[in-house]
Design a protein around this motif. Sequence first.
Motif, mmCIF file in Angstrom:
data_model
loop_
_atom_site.group_PDB
_atom_site.id
_atom_site.type_symbol
_atom_site.label_atom_id
_atom_site.label_comp_id
_atom_site.label_asym_id
_atom_site.label_seq_id
_atom_site.Cartn_x
_atom_site.Cartn_y
_atom_site.Cartn_z
ATOM 1 N N ALA A 120 67.684 -22.646 14.313
ATOM 2 C CA ALA A 120 66.672 -22.439 13.276
ATOM 3 C C ALA A 120 65.961 -21.108 13.464
ATOM 4 O O ALA A 120 65.632 -20.416 12.492
ATOM 5 C CB ALA A 120 65.669 -23.590 13.288
ATOM 6 N N ILE A 121 65.719 -20.742 14.712
ATOM 7 C CA ILE A 121 65.068 -19.456 14.983
ATOM 8 C C ILE A 121 65.957 -18.307 14.534
ATOM 9 O O ILE A 121 65.500 -17.364 13.873
ATOM 10 C CB ILE A 121 64.735 -19.343 16.481
ATOM 11 N N ALA A 122 67.231 -18.379 14.870
ATOM 12 C CA ALA A 122 68.158 -17.311 14.469
ATOM 13 C C ALA A 122 68.257 -17.227 12.948
ATOM 14 O O ALA A 122 68.265 -16.121 12.375
ATOM 15 C CB ALA A 122 69.527 -17.561 15.082
ATOM 16 N N ARG A 123 68.332 -18.376 12.283
ATOM 17 C CA ARG A 123 68.405 -18.364 10.818
ATOM 18 C C ARG A 123 67.150 -17.762 10.210
ATOM 19 O O ARG A 123 67.210 -16.974 9.254
ATOM 20 C CB ARG A 123 68.610 -19.787 10.288
ATOM 21 N N GLY A 129 64.882 -10.782 7.564
ATOM 22 C CA GLY A 129 65.343 -9.406 7.676
ATOM 23 C C GLY A 129 65.052 -8.737 9.003
ATOM 24 O O GLY A 129 65.050 -7.500 9.091
ATOM 25 N N CYS A 130 64.844 -9.525 10.038
ATOM 26 C CA CYS A 130 64.554 -8.952 11.361
ATOM 27 C C CYS A 130 65.829 -8.437 12.023
ATOM 28 O O CYS A 130 66.912 -8.975 11.805
ATOM 29 C CB CYS A 130 63.894 -9.993 12.261
ATOM 30 N N HIS A 131 65.660 -7.426 12.834
ATOM 31 C CA HIS A 131 66.788 -6.848 13.543
ATOM 32 C C HIS A 131 67.030 -7.552 14.874
ATOM 33 O O HIS A 131 68.144 -7.542 15.393
ATOM 34 C CB HIS A 131 66.546 -5.359 13.781
ATOM 35 N N SER A 132 65.971 -8.149 15.422
ATOM 36 C CA SER A 132 66.076 -8.760 16.745
ATOM 37 C C SER A 132 65.102 -9.921 16.871
ATOM 38 O O SER A 132 64.230 -10.120 16.030
ATOM 39 C CB SER A 132 65.801 -7.712 17.840
ATOM 40 N N VAL A 133 65.269 -10.671 17.949
ATOM 41 C CA VAL A 133 64.372 -11.778 18.293
ATOM 42 C C VAL A 133 63.820 -11.513 19.682
ATOM 43 O O VAL A 133 64.572 -11.177 20.606
ATOM 44 C CB VAL A 133 65.108 -13.136 18.255
ATOM 45 N N ALA A 134 62.499 -11.647 19.829
ATOM 46 C CA ALA A 134 61.839 -11.377 21.113
ATOM 47 C C ALA A 134 61.296 -12.654 21.721
ATOM 48 O O ALA A 134 60.666 -13.470 21.044
ATOM 49 C CB ALA A 134 60.708 -10.370 20.936
ATOM 50 N N PHE A 135 61.534 -12.809 23.017
ATOM 51 C CA PHE A 135 60.953 -13.876 23.806
ATOM 52 C C PHE A 135 59.732 -13.273 24.487
ATOM 53 O O PHE A 135 59.866 -12.450 25.393
ATOM 54 C CB PHE A 135 61.972 -14.390 24.817
ATOM 55 N N THR A 136 58.538 -13.674 24.065
ATOM 56 C CA THR A 136 57.340 -12.930 24.418
ATOM 57 C C THR A 136 56.127 -13.860 24.383
ATOM 58 O O THR A 136 56.271 -15.074 24.309
ATOM 59 C CB THR A 136 57.170 -11.734 23.460
ATOM 60 N N TYR A 137 54.932 -13.291 24.459
ATOM 61 C CA TYR A 137 53.638 -13.991 24.484
ATOM 62 C C TYR A 137 53.392 -14.675 25.818
ATOM 63 O O TYR A 137 52.336 -14.518 26.408
ATOM 64 C CB TYR A 137 53.495 -14.977 23.323
ATOM 65 N N ASN A 138 54.337 -15.493 26.299
ATOM 66 C CA ASN A 138 54.336 -15.898 27.703
ATOM 67 C C ASN A 138 55.697 -15.512 28.272
ATOM 68 O O ASN A 138 56.588 -15.110 27.532
ATOM 69 C CB ASN A 138 54.048 -17.391 27.875
ATOM 70 N N ASP A 139 55.866 -15.628 29.576
ATOM 71 C CA ASP A 139 57.081 -15.089 30.183
ATOM 72 C C ASP A 139 58.290 -15.981 29.898
ATOM 73 O O ASP A 139 58.274 -17.175 30.229
ATOM 74 C CB ASP A 139 56.902 -14.946 31.694
ATOM 75 N N HIS A 155 72.944 -13.942 18.822
ATOM 76 C CA HIS A 155 74.133 -13.090 18.900
ATOM 77 C C HIS A 155 75.225 -13.567 17.950
ATOM 78 O O HIS A 155 75.972 -12.753 17.392
ATOM 79 C CB HIS A 155 74.644 -13.043 20.342
ATOM 80 N N ASP A 156 75.319 -14.881 17.749
ATOM 81 C CA ASP A 156 76.297 -15.408 16.798
ATOM 82 C C ASP A 156 76.039 -14.914 15.379
ATOM 83 O O ASP A 156 76.962 -14.867 14.563
ATOM 84 C CB ASP A 156 76.271 -16.946 16.805
ATOM 85 N N ARG A 157 74.792 -14.549 15.104
ATOM 86 C CA ARG A 157 74.419 -14.088 13.762
ATOM 87 C C ARG A 157 74.166 -12.588 13.709
ATOM 88 O O ARG A 157 73.581 -12.079 12.766
ATOM 89 C CB ARG A 157 73.183 -14.857 13.284
ATOM 90 N N GLY A 158 74.580 -11.877 14.742
ATOM 91 C CA GLY A 158 74.471 -10.423 14.743
ATOM 92 C C GLY A 158 73.093 -9.893 15.053
ATOM 93 O O GLY A 158 72.816 -8.708 14.804
ATOM 94 N N LEU A 159 72.212 -10.716 15.612
ATOM 95 C CA LEU A 159 70.863 -10.296 15.958
ATOM 96 C C LEU A 159 70.799 -9.847 17.414
ATOM 97 O O LEU A 159 71.512 -10.372 18.270
ATOM 98 C CB LEU A 159 69.874 -11.447 15.743
ATOM 99 N N LYS A 160 69.936 -8.903 17.707
ATOM 100 C CA LYS A 160 69.697 -8.459 19.073
ATOM 101 C C LYS A 160 68.616 -9.331 19.710
ATOM 102 O O LYS A 160 67.844 -10.007 19.028
ATOM 103 C CB LYS A 160 69.268 -6.991 19.102
ATOM 104 N N THR A 161 68.557 -9.305 21.039
ATOM 105 C CA THR A 161 67.564 -10.101 21.759
ATOM 106 C C THR A 161 66.727 -9.218 22.670
ATOM 107 O O THR A 161 67.222 -8.256 23.256
ATOM 108 C CB THR A 161 68.240 -11.195 22.597
ATOM 109 N N VAL A 162 65.445 -9.575 22.788
ATOM 110 C CA VAL A 162 64.479 -8.780 23.538
ATOM 111 C C VAL A 162 63.679 -9.702 24.451
ATOM 112 O O VAL A 162 63.162 -10.727 24.005
ATOM 113 C CB VAL A 162 63.515 -8.048 22.577
ATOM 114 N N ALA A 163 63.560 -9.338 25.715
ATOM 115 C CA ALA A 163 62.732 -10.076 26.663
ATOM 116 C C ALA A 163 61.510 -9.241 27.031
ATOM 117 O O ALA A 163 61.637 -8.075 27.395
ATOM 118 C CB ALA A 163 63.518 -10.410 27.925
ATOM 119 N N VAL A 164 60.340 -9.851 26.908
ATOM 120 C CA VAL A 164 59.106 -9.243 27.395
ATOM 121 C C VAL A 164 58.684 -10.077 28.600
ATOM 122 O O VAL A 164 58.286 -11.236 28.456
ATOM 123 C CB VAL A 164 58.014 -9.224 26.320
ATOM 124 N N THR A 165 58.798 -9.522 29.789
ATOM 125 C CA THR A 165 58.741 -10.322 31.000
ATOM 126 C C THR A 165 58.103 -9.562 32.152
ATOM 127 O O THR A 165 58.081 -8.323 32.160
ATOM 128 C CB THR A 165 60.174 -10.758 31.402
#
Length: 365
Positions: A120-123, A129-139, A155-165
């Motif tokens: 659901a998040i990827a969809r 229209g986002c280019h990426s998804v970030a795991f953030t706010y907490n670690d 990644h299955d949907r062509g989105l990039k991933t970002v970690a803020v850690t």
Amino acid sequence: MAQMIEADQHYPARYWHMLEDGGLQCDLCPRDCKLHEGQRGACFVRARVDDRMVLTTYGRSSGFCIDPIEKKPLNHFYPGSSVFSFGTAGCNLACKCCQNWDISKSRDTDRLMDQASPEAIARAARRHGCHSVAFTYNDPVVFLEYALDTADACHDRGLKTVAVTAGYIHAAPRREFFARMDAANVDLKAFSEDFYFKFCSGHLQPVLDTLRYIRHETTCWLEITTLLIPGHNDSAGEIAALAKWVATELGVEVPLHFTAFHPDWKMIDVPPTPPATLSMARRIALGEGLLYVYTGNVHDQEGETTRCPSCRQALVVRDWYEILSYELTPQGNCPNCGASIAGVFGKFGRPFGQKRIPVYMRLQS
């Protein structure tokens, strides 16, 4: 510590083993929490239930927002793009200076009102229209299983991933985690063991190990942020030592962000960081040879601008999180002298801007 876990929170967690004395040890991060039945780790979201480790926040979030990528902060990873951001609750450090303490220090998992599966998040990210998804706010280290499954769906949907850690993680889970991340901003709290021990209840060396690993053993794009706290980690000597270590151990191409502290959590008696301190830190780091040094949490157009390290032309001019002008080629080259700029770039369109857009996703699967 002895709070019992709800039955619907039994998502199997990775990286743990049983001890000879009957205890269960979490092997995710250097805290190495040892748990009896029903107890939670220091992060408060990983727990022992029926002689196994579970993650109590899988599929539950403190909220979803669409942010500019510069807010992470990432200045060399598809500048101007939008990123679908979310976090859960809990943290494996105990930073007295935490700027997101209401999320990372929360022991009330009922605060996690938004629920969504990785798919659901990827969809939703794709739909907005986002280019990426970030795991953030907490670690994201503490919700590793949820982050990894979401990264696969993205990644299955062509989105990039970002970690803020903060990068406080053991070697084995570190390999699995950063293999799924396309970019990371690692919070280097300070450049002293004393600061990490007194103010974060942690240690410096594991973070340095993580930084080396990301830079030299993965394809994950790396940027670093240090929050400068007056009187605690903002001396000229410590800043110079930090910048020299980055230049020597990671390379002069790694972007370094110095950001302003504001009084919060358990450090409300400490004043905000003066803009002059950020400017000083930037000058010192540039003097140590780093090519891309930025200031943050203040209005400082020069400190937020990406310049060509060869001809010094302003290539990406920023004000806060807004891009005022963009001159890079899609391949990441300076149009004036042709020099290659370190980072991950692409075709630049209309920048997202500095707005944040909350996204409501309750009970989506």
